[in-house]
Scaffold this motif. Structure first.
Motif, PDB file in Angstrom:
ATOM      1  N   ALA A  97      57.184  82.333  57.006  1.00  0.00           N
ATOM      2  CA  ALA A  97      57.376  82.809  58.376  1.00  0.00           C
ATOM      3  C   ALA A  97      56.172  82.370  59.207  1.00  0.00           C
ATOM      4  O   ALA A  97      55.034  82.682  58.856  1.00  0.00           O
ATOM      5  CB  ALA A  97      57.511  84.326  58.397  1.00  0.00           C
ATOM      6  N   HIS A  98      56.420  81.622  60.259  1.00  0.00           N
ATOM      7  CA  HIS A  98      55.325  81.190  61.138  1.00  0.00           C
ATOM      8  C   HIS A  98      55.822  81.212  62.583  1.00  0.00           C
ATOM      9  O   HIS A  98      57.021  81.385  62.852  1.00  0.00           O
ATOM     10  CB  HIS A  98      54.823  79.795  60.744  1.00  0.00           C
ATOM     11  CG  HIS A  98      55.855  78.714  60.815  1.00  0.00           C
ATOM     12  ND1 HIS A  98      56.265  78.158  61.997  1.00  0.00           N
ATOM     13  CD2 HIS A  98      56.557  78.076  59.836  1.00  0.00           C
ATOM     14  CE1 HIS A  98      57.175  77.234  61.757  1.00  0.00           C
ATOM     15  NE2 HIS A  98      57.381  77.162  60.453  1.00  0.00           N
ATOM     16  N   CYS A  99      54.893  81.041  63.528  1.00  0.00           N
ATOM     17  CA  CYS A  99      55.222  81.192  64.948  1.00  0.00           C
ATOM     18  C   CYS A  99      55.498  79.879  65.670  1.00  0.00           C
ATOM     19  O   CYS A  99      55.825  79.875  66.863  1.00  0.00           O
ATOM     20  CB  CYS A  99      54.083  81.928  65.668  1.00  0.00           C
ATOM     21  SG  CYS A  99      53.784  83.592  65.033  1.00  0.00           S
ATOM     22  N   VAL A 100      55.354  78.759  64.986  1.00  0.00           N
ATOM     23  CA  VAL A 100      55.574  77.463  65.621  1.00  0.00           C
ATOM     24  C   VAL A 100      57.073  77.252  65.863  1.00  0.00           C
ATOM     25  O   VAL A 100      57.897  77.535  64.990  1.00  0.00           O
ATOM     26  CB  VAL A 100      55.024  76.323  64.740  1.00  0.00           C
ATOM     27  CG1 VAL A 100      55.308  74.966  65.383  1.00  0.00           C
ATOM     28  CG2 VAL A 100      53.528  76.511  64.503  1.00  0.00           C
ATOM     29  N   GLU A 101      57.411  76.777  67.050  1.00  0.00           N
ATOM     30  CA  GLU A 101      58.819  76.520  67.371  1.00  0.00           C
ATOM     31  C   GLU A 101      59.363  75.402  66.475  1.00  0.00           C
ATOM     32  O   GLU A 101      58.810  74.304  66.423  1.00  0.00           O
ATOM     33  CB  GLU A 101      58.958  76.105  68.841  1.00  0.00           C
ATOM     34  CG  GLU A 101      58.698  77.238  69.832  1.00  0.00           C
ATOM     35  CD  GLU A 101      59.772  78.306  69.768  1.00  0.00           C
ATOM     36  OE1 GLU A 101      60.919  77.987  69.370  1.00  0.00           O
ATOM     37  OE2 GLU A 101      59.475  79.472  70.088  1.00  0.00           O
ATOM     38  N   SER A 102      60.434  75.710  65.772  1.00  0.00           N
ATOM     39  CA  SER A 102      61.060  74.726  64.885  1.00  0.00           C
ATOM     40  C   SER A 102      62.439  75.245  64.503  1.00  0.00           C
ATOM     41  O   SER A 102      62.833  76.346  64.885  1.00  0.00           O
ATOM     42  CB  SER A 102      60.205  74.491  63.629  1.00  0.00           C
ATOM     43  OG  SER A 102      60.142  75.661  62.842  1.00  0.00           O
ATOM     44  N   ASP A 103      63.140  74.457  63.740  1.00  0.00           N
ATOM     45  CA  ASP A 103      64.466  74.866  63.277  1.00  0.00           C
ATOM     46  C   ASP A 103      64.294  75.856  62.130  1.00  0.00           C
ATOM     47  O   ASP A 103      63.857  75.488  61.039  1.00  0.00           O
ATOM     48  CB  ASP A 103      65.250  73.629  62.822  1.00  0.00           C
ATOM     49  CG  ASP A 103      66.667  73.983  62.398  1.00  0.00           C
ATOM     50  OD1 ASP A 103      67.176  75.034  62.843  1.00  0.00           O
ATOM     51  OD2 ASP A 103      67.258  73.222  61.607  1.00  0.00           O
ATOM     52  N   LYS A 104      64.641  77.111  62.375  1.00  0.00           N
ATOM     53  CA  LYS A 104      64.469  78.160  61.368  1.00  0.00           C
ATOM     54  C   LYS A 104      65.787  78.873  61.100  1.00  0.00           C
ATOM     55  O   LYS A 104      66.673  78.897  61.951  1.00  0.00           O
ATOM     56  CB  LYS A 104      63.426  79.189  61.838  1.00  0.00           C
ATOM     57  CG  LYS A 104      62.055  78.616  62.142  1.00  0.00           C
ATOM     58  CD  LYS A 104      61.133  79.695  62.704  1.00  0.00           C
ATOM     59  CE  LYS A 104      59.786  79.134  63.100  1.00  0.00           C
ATOM     60  NZ  LYS A 104      58.907  80.159  63.703  1.00  0.00           N
ATOM     61  N   LYS A 105      65.864  79.480  59.935  1.00  0.00           N
ATOM     62  CA  LYS A 105      67.032  80.282  59.584  1.00  0.00           C
ATOM     63  C   LYS A 105      66.585  81.700  59.251  1.00  0.00           C
ATOM     64  O   LYS A 105      65.394  81.965  59.062  1.00  0.00           O
ATOM     65  CB  LYS A 105      67.761  79.656  58.391  1.00  0.00           C
ATOM     66  CG  LYS A 105      68.384  78.304  58.685  1.00  0.00           C
ATOM     67  CD  LYS A 105      69.142  77.759  57.482  1.00  0.00           C
ATOM     68  CE  LYS A 105      69.795  76.425  57.811  1.00  0.00           C
ATOM     69  NZ  LYS A 105      70.540  75.877  56.648  1.00  0.00           N
TER      70      LYS A 105
ATOM     71  N   GLY B 281      58.290  73.177  49.142  1.00  0.00           N
ATOM     72  CA  GLY B 281      59.637  73.718  48.994  1.00  0.00           C
ATOM     73  C   GLY B 281      59.910  75.018  49.715  1.00  0.00           C
ATOM     74  O   GLY B 281      60.975  75.617  49.552  1.00  0.00           O
ATOM     75  N   PHE B 282      58.955  75.481  50.548  1.00  0.00           N
ATOM     76  CA  PHE B 282      59.174  76.693  51.330  1.00  0.00           C
ATOM     77  C   PHE B 282      60.020  76.369  52.557  1.00  0.00           C
ATOM     78  O   PHE B 282      59.788  75.372  53.242  1.00  0.00           O
ATOM     79  CB  PHE B 282      57.846  77.300  51.777  1.00  0.00           C
ATOM     80  CG  PHE B 282      57.109  77.999  50.673  1.00  0.00           C
ATOM     81  CD1 PHE B 282      57.211  79.365  50.515  1.00  0.00           C
ATOM     82  CD2 PHE B 282      56.317  77.283  49.784  1.00  0.00           C
ATOM     83  CE1 PHE B 282      56.538  80.023  49.490  1.00  0.00           C
ATOM     84  CE2 PHE B 282      55.639  77.928  48.755  1.00  0.00           C
ATOM     85  CZ  PHE B 282      55.751  79.294  48.610  1.00  0.00           C
ATOM     86  N   GLN B 283      61.001  77.213  52.838  1.00  0.00           N
ATOM     87  CA  GLN B 283      61.865  77.023  53.992  1.00  0.00           C
ATOM     88  C   GLN B 283      61.390  77.891  55.155  1.00  0.00           C
ATOM     89  O   GLN B 283      61.074  79.066  54.954  1.00  0.00           O
ATOM     90  CB  GLN B 283      63.313  77.388  53.633  1.00  0.00           C
ATOM     91  CG  GLN B 283      63.884  76.538  52.509  1.00  0.00           C
ATOM     92  CD  GLN B 283      65.349  76.848  52.281  1.00  0.00           C
ATOM     93  OE1 GLN B 283      66.199  76.610  53.145  1.00  0.00           O
ATOM     94  NE2 GLN B 283      65.676  77.381  51.110  1.00  0.00           N
ATOM     95  N   PRO B 284      61.352  77.342  56.361  1.00  0.00           N
ATOM     96  CA  PRO B 284      60.905  78.137  57.513  1.00  0.00           C
ATOM     97  C   PRO B 284      61.951  79.176  57.895  1.00  0.00           C
ATOM     98  O   PRO B 284      63.145  78.873  57.953  1.00  0.00           O
ATOM     99  CB  PRO B 284      60.735  77.083  58.608  1.00  0.00           C
ATOM    100  CG  PRO B 284      61.648  75.968  58.218  1.00  0.00           C
ATOM    101  CD  PRO B 284      61.667  75.952  56.725  1.00  0.00           C
ATOM    102  N   ILE B 285      61.489  80.409  58.151  1.00  0.00           N
ATOM    103  CA  ILE B 285      62.418  81.486  58.493  1.00  0.00           C
ATOM    104  C   ILE B 285      62.012  82.157  59.805  1.00  0.00           C
ATOM    105  O   ILE B 285      60.857  82.116  60.230  1.00  0.00           O
ATOM    106  CB  ILE B 285      62.475  82.559  57.389  1.00  0.00           C
ATOM    107  CG1 ILE B 285      61.076  83.125  57.120  1.00  0.00           C
ATOM    108  CG2 ILE B 285      63.121  82.011  56.144  1.00  0.00           C
ATOM    109  CD1 ILE B 285      61.081  84.382  56.295  1.00  0.00           C
ATOM    110  N   SER B 286      63.000  82.794  60.412  1.00  0.00           N
ATOM    111  CA  SER B 286      62.782  83.615  61.596  1.00  0.00           C
ATOM    112  C   SER B 286      62.985  85.075  61.216  1.00  0.00           C
ATOM    113  O   SER B 286      63.910  85.421  60.479  1.00  0.00           O
ATOM    114  CB  SER B 286      63.769  83.226  62.705  1.00  0.00           C
ATOM    115  OG  SER B 286      63.716  84.166  63.760  1.00  0.00           O
ATOM    116  N   LEU B 287      62.111  85.937  61.732  1.00  0.00           N
ATOM    117  CA  LEU B 287      62.240  87.376  61.522  1.00  0.00           C
ATOM    118  C   LEU B 287      62.667  88.071  62.811  1.00  0.00           C
ATOM    119  O   LEU B 287      62.477  89.269  62.981  1.00  0.00           O
ATOM    120  CB  LEU B 287      60.916  87.956  61.013  1.00  0.00           C
ATOM    121  CG  LEU B 287      60.475  87.447  59.634  1.00  0.00           C
ATOM    122  CD1 LEU B 287      59.070  87.918  59.307  1.00  0.00           C
ATOM    123  CD2 LEU B 287      61.445  87.902  58.547  1.00  0.00           C
TER     124      LEU B 287
END
Length: 237
Positions: free
Chosen positions: A166-174, A208-214
Motif C-alpha cells: 500500500a503506497h500513496c503514489v498514483e498508479s493502477d491499484k486494486k 512480486g508485491f501488487q499495489p493496492i488501494s485502501l
C-alpha cells in the motif's frame, strides 16, 4: 472468561505453577482462592481449564482439568510489515487492534523516509499479550526484530505467499479482495509517515508485491495497517 498467559505450560502437565506476576494478579487482584477455576493460554493455540489448589501470591499452584490444543486457530496467516510511527503510541494502538481483529506476524521495517529508526520490542510485546488476553485468543502474534526494508524483501518467499504493498503514489491499484484469495498466507507492506520511496516501491513490485488501494482517503500509517487487517479478516469470514 479470565485468561492467564502461560507460555511455558505443556499439555502433558497435571499441575502447573503460575509465574509471580500472574499469581499476584490471581490472588491479590482477583481474590481467587482454593477451588476457583480459571483459564490459561500458551500463545500457541492451547486453552487450559485449571483449578486453584494452593493460592499463593508468588507461586499459585493449579490443577489442570481440561486442555484444548487448537482453540480458535486462524484460518489464514497475515504478516504485516510496517514502518514504525514517530509517535510510538500509534504503533502500540495498531498492535492492540490488529491482535484483536486477527494477525499472525508483524515486522517493523525501517524505510528511507522513516522518522523512527528503532522500537523497544519488550514494550510492544506486552501490548500484544494484553490484547490477546482481552480478546480471548490463544495464539500470540509474532513480533519480529526491526530490520531494513531491503533486508525484509530478502526474506520474502518467492512462491506460496500472496503479497501486496500500500503506497500513496498514483498508479493502477486494486483492492485487496480483488487480488487475495481466502485461506492463504499474506504479506502486506505499509510504509512510514513519509510513505515508501519510489525506489522502494519499484523493489517491492519487482519482488512480486501488487499495489493496492485502501480507499480514497489518505490514511495514517497505523490506520492503513489496521484497515488491511480488517479487509483480510472480512475476506476470510
Amino acid at each position: 472468561m479470565q485468561l492467564f498467559f502461560t507460555p511455558d505450560i505443556d499439555p502433558s502437565l497435571k499441575n502447573f505453577v503460575l509465574s509471580e506476576e500472574e499469581s499476584k494478579h490471581a490472588i491479590r487482584v482477583l481474590r481467587m482462592n482454593s477451588g476457583d477455576r480459571l483459564h490459561l493460554i500458551d500463545g500457541r493455540g492451547g486453552l487450559y481449564e485449571a483449578e486453584v489448589i494452593d493460592p499463593h501470591p508468588k507461586r499459585t499452584v493449579l490443577s489442570i482439568l481440561k486442555v484444548e490444543e487448537d482453540f480458535q486457530q486462524p484460518r489464514y496467516h497475515l504478516h504485516v510489515a510496517v514502518g514504525p510511527t514517530k509517535n510510538i503510541d500509534r504503533i502500540e494502538w495498531f498492535l492492540e487492534k490488529a491482535t484483536e481483529v486477527g494477525i499472525e506476524e508483524i515486522t517493523p521495517i525501517i524505510c528511507e523516509h522513516s522518522e523512527r529508526k528503532e522500537v523497544k520490542l519488550d514494550r510492544l510485546n506486552k501490548v500484544i499479550v494484553a490484547a490477546m488476553k482481552q480478546s480471548l485468543k490463544a495464539c500470540l502474534p509474532k513480533l519480529n526484530p526491526t530490520i531494513s526494508f531491503r533486508q525484509f524483501l530478502d526474506t520474502v518467499p518467492l512462491e506460496g505467499v500472496q503479497k501486496a504493498i500500500a503506497h500513496c503514489v498514483e498508479s493502477d491499484k486494486k483492492y485487496l479482495d480483488q487480488i487475495f484469495q481466502p485461506g492463504q498466507h499474506y504479506i502486506v507492506l505499509i510504509g512510514p509517515e513519509g510513505d515508501f520511496s519510489a525506489e522502494e516501491i519499484e523493489l517491492a513490485l519487482h519482488a512480486g508485491f501488487q499495489p493496492i488501494s485502501l480507499g480514497e482517503a489518505r490514511l495514517r500509517t497505523e490506520t492503513a495497517a489496521l484497515a488491511a487487517c480488517l479487509e483480510i479478516s472480512l475476506l476470510n469470514r
